[in-house]
Design a protein around this motif. Structure first.
Motif, PDB file in Angstrom:
ATOM      1  N   GLY A 186      70.357  72.067  57.855  1.00  0.00           N
ATOM      2  CA  GLY A 186      70.699  72.333  59.193  1.00  0.00           C
ATOM      3  C   GLY A 186      72.052  70.889  59.629  1.00  0.00           C
ATOM      4  N   ILE A 187      71.532  69.765  59.196  1.00  0.00           N
ATOM      5  CA  ILE A 187      72.347  68.633  59.604  1.00  0.00           C
ATOM      6  C   ILE A 187      73.520  68.864  58.619  1.00  0.00           C
ATOM      7  CG2 ILE A 187      72.386  66.304  59.242  1.00  0.00           C
ATOM      8  CD1 ILE A 187      69.484  66.098  59.797  1.00  0.00           C
ATOM      9  N   CYS A 188      73.352  69.294  57.430  1.00  0.00           N
ATOM     10  CA  CYS A 188      74.625  69.648  56.593  1.00  0.00           C
ATOM     11  C   CYS A 188      75.613  70.676  57.093  1.00  0.00           C
ATOM     12  CB  CYS A 188      74.304  69.985  55.197  1.00  0.00           C
ATOM     13  SG  CYS A 188      73.476  68.547  54.187  1.00  0.00           S
ATOM     14  N   LYS A 189      75.048  71.794  57.542  1.00  0.00           N
ATOM     15  CA  LYS A 189      75.754  72.722  58.306  1.00  0.00           C
ATOM     16  C   LYS A 189      76.559  72.177  59.509  1.00  0.00           C
ATOM     17  CE  LYS A 189      74.458  77.010  60.566  1.00  0.00           C
ATOM     18  NZ  LYS A 189      74.952  76.507  61.894  1.00  0.00           N
TER      19      LYS A 189
ATOM     20  N   PHE B 228      69.374  56.303  60.918  1.00  0.00           N
ATOM     21  CA  PHE B 228      70.908  55.748  60.538  1.00  0.00           C
ATOM     22  C   PHE B 228      71.803  56.877  61.146  1.00  0.00           C
ATOM     23  CE2 PHE B 228      74.408  56.463  57.649  1.00  0.00           C
ATOM     24  CZ  PHE B 228      75.137  55.353  58.042  1.00  0.00           C
ATOM     25  N   LEU B 229      71.532  58.351  60.808  1.00  0.00           N
ATOM     26  CA  LEU B 229      72.290  59.169  61.222  1.00  0.00           C
ATOM     27  C   LEU B 229      72.161  59.284  63.069  1.00  0.00           C
ATOM     28  CD1 LEU B 229      71.886  62.062  58.607  1.00  0.00           C
ATOM     29  CD2 LEU B 229      73.868  60.528  58.902  1.00  0.00           C
ATOM     30  N   LEU B 230      71.228  59.232  63.410  1.00  0.00           N
ATOM     31  CA  LEU B 230      70.998  59.118  64.872  1.00  0.00           C
ATOM     32  C   LEU B 230      71.871  58.192  65.577  1.00  0.00           C
ATOM     33  CD1 LEU B 230      69.286  60.502  67.501  1.00  0.00           C
ATOM     34  CD2 LEU B 230      67.921  58.522  66.936  1.00  0.00           C
ATOM     35  N   LEU B 231      71.846  56.961  65.214  1.00  0.00           N
ATOM     36  CA  LEU B 231      72.841  56.069  65.761  1.00  0.00           C
ATOM     37  C   LEU B 231      74.137  56.498  65.264  1.00  0.00           C
ATOM     38  CD1 LEU B 231      70.796  52.733  64.716  1.00  0.00           C
ATOM     39  CD2 LEU B 231      70.749  53.740  66.958  1.00  0.00           C
TER      40      LEU B 231
ATOM     41  N   GLY C 154      77.403  62.540  57.241  1.00  0.00           N
ATOM     42  CA  GLY C 154      76.324  63.503  57.423  1.00  0.00           C
ATOM     43  C   GLY C 154      76.048  64.525  56.570  1.00  0.00           C
ATOM     44  N   MET C 155      76.966  65.037  55.910  1.00  0.00           N
ATOM     45  CA  MET C 155      77.084  66.092  54.835  1.00  0.00           C
ATOM     46  C   MET C 155      76.350  65.289  53.497  1.00  0.00           C
ATOM     47  SD  MET C 155      80.232  68.779  55.075  1.00  0.00           S
ATOM     48  CE  MET C 155      81.510  67.565  55.085  1.00  0.00           C
ATOM     49  N   LEU C 156      77.238  64.124  53.296  1.00  0.00           N
ATOM     50  CA  LEU C 156      76.577  63.513  51.872  1.00  0.00           C
ATOM     51  C   LEU C 156      75.257  63.058  52.089  1.00  0.00           C
ATOM     52  CD1 LEU C 156      77.479  62.187  49.319  1.00  0.00           C
ATOM     53  CD2 LEU C 156      77.897  60.112  50.538  1.00  0.00           C
ATOM     54  N   VAL C 157      74.913  62.372  53.161  1.00  0.00           N
ATOM     55  CA  VAL C 157      73.448  62.059  53.323  1.00  0.00           C
ATOM     56  C   VAL C 157      72.324  63.281  53.373  1.00  0.00           C
ATOM     57  CG1 VAL C 157      71.759  60.928  54.853  1.00  0.00           C
ATOM     58  CG2 VAL C 157      73.757  59.871  54.515  1.00  0.00           C
TER      59      VAL C 157
ATOM     60  N   ILE D 292      72.316  65.105  49.893  1.00  0.00           N
ATOM     61  CA  ILE D 292      71.508  64.016  48.765  1.00  0.00           C
ATOM     62  C   ILE D 292      69.968  64.347  49.368  1.00  0.00           C
ATOM     63  CG2 ILE D 292      70.764  61.845  48.257  1.00  0.00           C
ATOM     64  CD1 ILE D 292      73.697  61.255  48.393  1.00  0.00           C
ATOM     65  N   VAL D 293      69.461  64.207  50.408  1.00  0.00           N
ATOM     66  CA  VAL D 293      67.965  64.555  50.904  1.00  0.00           C
ATOM     67  C   VAL D 293      67.680  65.895  50.490  1.00  0.00           C
ATOM     68  CG1 VAL D 293      66.302  64.521  52.649  1.00  0.00           C
ATOM     69  CG2 VAL D 293      67.862  62.646  52.539  1.00  0.00           C
ATOM     70  N   VAL D 294      68.376  66.991  50.796  1.00  0.00           N
ATOM     71  CA  VAL D 294      67.942  68.163  50.387  1.00  0.00           C
ATOM     72  C   VAL D 294      67.994  68.220  48.506  1.00  0.00           C
ATOM     73  CG1 VAL D 294      68.883  70.704  50.312  1.00  0.00           C
ATOM     74  CG2 VAL D 294      68.983  69.259  52.273  1.00  0.00           C
TER      75      VAL D 294
END
Length: 170
Positions: A59-62, A144-147, A108-111, A114-116
């Motif tokens: 969802g974050i990637c999307k 990190f993404l939240l900040l 955000g897409m990269l992180v 990679i996690v997925v």
């Protein structure tokens, strides 16, 4: 500077919603398509129904993909008006905020991707039982993404930013 199309069906020239059903159901269809994609990915890759974190990271990637598309649309419309001094001067300009939107969305897409990918590879290999380490890494990355997203929302949607009105970036 506000970027609105004069031929838009859902919003008018100044960004006001003029046809709410078209505007909101466009976003609802994106949300529904994303949920279907995440459900399909979990079914294909054999993920359990309890693995909600993979769904969250997809969802974050999307979401970042949608932000990237909107930011790129704005950038392609204004790039001829921006020069290198707008981006390197350190001043917070419309051009620099648009580049920030592109950078944050790519990050955000990269992180998230990679996690997925790591979660799916770990599920398929079953060789590493390092759930605690993975959870700690995901907590650090999500913090990190939240900040990053909090700072970006303030700059991108603020007065003079590319996402300041409804019909723009957000």
């Amino acid at each position: 500077l506000t970027m609105h199309s004069e031929e838009s069906w859902a919003v008018n020239r100044i960004g006001e919603i003029k046809m709410a059903n078209l505007y909101y159901f466009s976003w609802a269809s994106i949300l529904t398509a994303g949920l279907q994609l995440m459900s399909f990915a979990n079914a294909i890759l054999g993920m359990s129904k309890k693995d909600t974190m993979s769904i969250v990271w997809i969802g974050i990637c999307k979401v970042c993909f949608v932000i990237f598309g909107a930011g790129m649309h704005i950038w392609l419309n204004i790039s001829d008006k921006c020069d290198i001094n707008d981006l390197t001067s350190g001043a917070v300009t419309f051009c620099s905020r648009t580049v920030l939107a592109l950078t944050v969305s790519l990050t955000g897409m990269l992180v998230g991707g990679i996690v997925v990918l790591i979660r799916f590879v770990q599920k398929l290999s079953n060789s590493c039982h390092c759930d605690r380490v993975q959870a700690h890494i995901e907590i650090i990355l999500s913090s990190f993404l939240l900040l990053l997203f909090a700072a970006a929302v303030a700059l991108i949607t603020g007065i003079g930013g590319p996402g300041q009105s409804v019909g723009d970036l957000y």
